[in-house]
Design a protein around this motif. Structure first.
Motif, short mmCIF file in Angstrom:
data_model
loop_
_atom_site.label_atom_id
_atom_site.label_comp_id
_atom_site.label_asym_id
_atom_site.label_seq_id
_atom_site.Cartn_x
_atom_site.Cartn_y
_atom_site.Cartn_z
N ARG A 192 -40.76 -2.60 -5.70
CA ARG A 192 -40.68 -3.96 -5.51
C ARG A 192 -40.91 -4.90 -6.48
NH1 ARG A 192 -39.43 -5.39 -0.35
NH2 ARG A 192 -40.11 -3.82 1.14
N LEU A 193 -41.76 -4.46 -7.54
CA LEU A 193 -42.03 -5.25 -8.79
C LEU A 193 -40.75 -5.23 -9.72
CD1 LEU A 193 -45.58 -3.90 -9.68
CD2 LEU A 193 -45.07 -6.40 -9.12
N ALA A 194 -40.23 -4.22 -9.70
CA ALA A 194 -38.94 -3.99 -10.36
C ALA A 194 -37.82 -4.90 -10.01
CB ALA A 194 -38.38 -2.63 -10.70
N ARG A 195 -37.74 -4.89 -8.70
CA ARG A 195 -36.62 -5.87 -8.04
C ARG A 195 -37.06 -7.29 -8.42
NH1 ARG A 195 -36.47 -1.79 -3.66
NH2 ARG A 195 -38.16 -3.05 -2.70
N LYS A 196 -38.19 -7.63 -8.28
CA LYS A 196 -38.73 -9.12 -8.21
C LYS A 196 -38.30 -9.34 -9.70
CE LYS A 196 -42.53 -12.22 -8.53
NZ LYS A 196 -43.97 -12.27 -8.60
N SER A 197 -38.54 -8.58 -10.86
CA SER A 197 -38.48 -8.67 -12.40
C SER A 197 -37.06 -9.03 -12.53
CB SER A 197 -39.11 -7.59 -13.18
OG SER A 197 -38.75 -7.92 -14.47
N ILE A 198 -36.22 -8.20 -11.78
CA ILE A 198 -34.63 -8.06 -12.20
C ILE A 198 -34.16 -9.44 -11.56
CG2 ILE A 198 -32.43 -7.07 -11.41
CD1 ILE A 198 -33.83 -4.39 -11.87
N ALA A 199 -34.68 -10.01 -10.13
CA ALA A 199 -34.10 -11.00 -9.68
C ALA A 199 -34.68 -12.35 -10.49
CB ALA A 199 -34.76 -10.95 -8.01
N THR A 200 -35.99 -12.47 -10.99
CA THR A 200 -36.32 -13.33 -11.73
C THR A 200 -35.53 -13.52 -12.91
OG1 THR A 200 -38.66 -13.05 -10.75
CG2 THR A 200 -38.34 -14.40 -12.86
N ASP A 201 -35.26 -12.42 -13.72
CA ASP A 201 -34.44 -12.55 -14.63
C ASP A 201 -32.88 -12.93 -14.45
OD1 ASP A 201 -34.20 -12.09 -17.80
OD2 ASP A 201 -32.76 -10.62 -17.13
N ASP A 202 -32.46 -12.65 -13.13
CA ASP A 202 -31.07 -13.09 -12.98
C ASP A 202 -31.37 -14.46 -12.64
OD1 ASP A 202 -30.25 -10.45 -12.72
OD2 ASP A 202 -30.17 -10.25 -10.65
N VAL A 203 -32.12 -15.18 -11.97
CA VAL A 203 -32.44 -16.59 -11.73
C VAL A 203 -32.51 -17.29 -13.26
CG1 VAL A 203 -33.80 -18.69 -11.02
CG2 VAL A 203 -33.44 -16.40 -9.50
N ARG A 204 -33.16 -16.86 -14.22
CA ARG A 204 -33.18 -17.38 -15.45
C ARG A 204 -31.83 -17.57 -16.09
NH1 ARG A 204 -32.81 -15.89 -20.00
NH2 ARG A 204 -32.93 -13.39 -19.46
N GLN A 205 -31.08 -16.32 -15.96
CA GLN A 205 -29.82 -16.25 -16.87
C GLN A 205 -28.64 -17.18 -15.97
OE1 GLN A 205 -28.46 -12.42 -16.79
NE2 GLN A 205 -29.95 -11.44 -18.03
N LEU A 206 -28.69 -17.30 -14.60
CA LEU A 206 -27.98 -18.33 -13.97
C LEU A 206 -28.24 -19.62 -14.32
CD1 LEU A 206 -27.95 -16.29 -10.50
CD2 LEU A 206 -26.03 -16.61 -12.07
N LEU A 207 -29.68 -19.98 -14.53
CA LEU A 207 -29.93 -21.29 -14.82
C LEU A 207 -29.40 -21.67 -16.24
CD1 LEU A 207 -33.55 -21.52 -13.24
CD2 LEU A 207 -31.72 -22.83 -12.47
N THR A 208 -29.59 -20.67 -16.86
CA THR A 208 -29.10 -20.64 -18.58
C THR A 208 -27.60 -21.03 -18.61
OG1 THR A 208 -30.86 -19.39 -19.33
CG2 THR A 208 -29.22 -19.80 -20.85
N LEU A 209 -26.97 -20.51 -17.63
CA LEU A 209 -25.47 -20.65 -17.67
C LEU A 209 -25.07 -21.99 -16.93
CD1 LEU A 209 -24.29 -17.00 -17.07
CD2 LEU A 209 -24.21 -18.27 -19.06
N GLY A 210 -25.98 -22.64 -15.98
CA GLY A 210 -25.66 -24.02 -15.15
C GLY A 210 -25.16 -23.42 -13.92
N HIS A 211 -25.60 -22.28 -13.32
CA HIS A 211 -25.17 -21.98 -12.23
C HIS A 211 -26.54 -22.07 -10.98
CE1 HIS A 211 -21.31 -20.35 -13.28
NE2 HIS A 211 -22.03 -19.65 -14.39
N LEU A 212 -26.53 -23.52 -10.85
CA LEU A 212 -27.81 -23.73 -10.11
C LEU A 212 -27.76 -23.31 -8.66
CD1 LEU A 212 -30.66 -25.06 -9.81
CD2 LEU A 212 -29.34 -27.31 -9.40
N ASP A 213 -26.68 -23.43 -8.11
CA ASP A 213 -26.36 -22.99 -6.70
C ASP A 213 -26.73 -21.62 -6.52
OD1 ASP A 213 -24.09 -22.89 -8.15
OD2 ASP A 213 -22.90 -22.81 -6.35
N ARG A 214 -26.08 -20.86 -7.34
CA ARG A 214 -26.26 -19.36 -7.27
C ARG A 214 -27.72 -18.88 -7.85
NH1 ARG A 214 -21.56 -17.04 -10.98
NH2 ARG A 214 -22.67 -14.94 -10.32
N ALA A 215 -28.38 -19.55 -8.69
CA ALA A 215 -29.87 -19.27 -9.11
C ALA A 215 -30.67 -19.61 -7.66
CB ALA A 215 -30.15 -20.18 -10.37
N ILE A 216 -30.44 -20.73 -7.06
CA ILE A 216 -31.33 -20.97 -5.82
C ILE A 216 -31.03 -19.92 -4.74
CG2 ILE A 216 -31.53 -22.37 -3.82
CD1 ILE A 216 -31.05 -24.67 -5.90
#
Length: 193
Positions: free
Chosen positions: A33-57
Motif C-alpha cells: 500500500r505504501l508502494a502504491r501510494k508512492s507511485i500514485a503520488t509520483d503519477d500525480v506530480r508528473q501529470l501536474l508537471t505536464l499540465g494534465h490537471l484533470d487526469r492528476a485529480i
C-alpha cells in the motif's frame, strides 16, 4: 466450574496469538500500500508537471484510497494492541471497561472489511463468544461503540471531488508546481450543462 474457566483462558490465549499474527500481517500489508501510494503520488506530480490537471485529480483518488487504508491499519493496530494488553480482562466481559469494549467492537467491525487480515475473522468469532450476540450484531454495521473514524475510513466515500482536489493541491505545493483550478471549473461546468 474449573473446566469453564480453563476453556475461557485457553480462548484468551488463542485470541492473543491471533491478534499478534494480525499485527504481523498489518506490517506486511502496509508495504504494498505504501508502494502504491508512492507511485500514485509520483503519477500525480508528473501529470501536474505536464499540465494534465484533470487526469492528476483522477489519479489522486488512488493516493486517497491507499492513504485511507494505511490510516485504518494504524487504528486497527492500536486496537489489537489494546486487546492484547488487556486480554486477561476479556475473561469477564461484563467487567470490561468501555475502552476494552470499544477495542473489541472496532476489531470485530474491521474483520468484515479487511480481507488483508484474515486472522481478524477468527478474532471476531472468539470475541463474539465472549461478548454475546447482541454485542456482535451492534458491531456488524459499525454502530454503538465502534470507532466512527474507522467506520468512515473502511466504509465511507473517501474520494469526493473536493478531497481529490485538496490532495492534488498538496502534492503540487510539495513539488512547487503552480496549479490553476479555475480552468478545471470551466471544464466541469461545461460538462454539467
Amino acid at each position: 466450574m474449573g473446566f469453564i474457566h480453563w476453556k475461557t483462558s485457553k480462548q484468551t490465549g488463542k485470541l492473543k496469538t491471533l491478534l499478534g499474527l494480525a499485527l504481523s500481517r498489518i506490517a506486511v500489508a502496509r508495504r504494498p500500500r505504501l508502494a502504491r501510494k508512492s507511485i500514485a503520488t509520483d503519477d500525480v506530480r508528473q501529470l501536474l508537471t505536464l499540465g494534465h490537471l484533470d487526469r492528476a485529480i483522477h489519479r489522486a483518488e488512488q493516493v486517497i484510497v491507499e492513504d485511507t487504508m494505511l490510516e485504518a491499519f494504524e487504528m486497527i493496530e492500536l486496537y489489537c494492541k489494546r486487546l492484547i494488553e488487556h486480554a486477561a480482562r476479556l475473561d469477564k466481559p461484563g467487567e470490561c471497561t468501555e475502552e476494552i469494549r470499544e477495542a473489541a467492537a472496532t476489531v470485530m467491525f474491521a474483520a468484515g472489511w479487511c480481507g488483508d487480515l484474515p486472522e481478524l475473522t477468527f478474532v471476531r468469532t472468539i470475541l463474539a463468544d465472549k461478548f454475546g450476540s447482541h454485542f456482535t450484531e451492534a458491531t456488524r454495521d459499525g454502530t454503538g461503540i465502534v470507532d466512527r473514524m474507522l467506520v468512515w475510513k473502511l466504509s465511507g466515500d473517501a474520494t469526493s471531488r473536493e478531497l481529490k482536489k485538496k490532495v492534488t493541491k498538496e502534492i503540487a505545493a510539495e513539488n512547487n508546481i503552480v496549479v490553476d483550478f479555475s480552468e478545471l471549473r470551466d471544464v466541469i461546468k461545461d460538462g454539467e450543462d
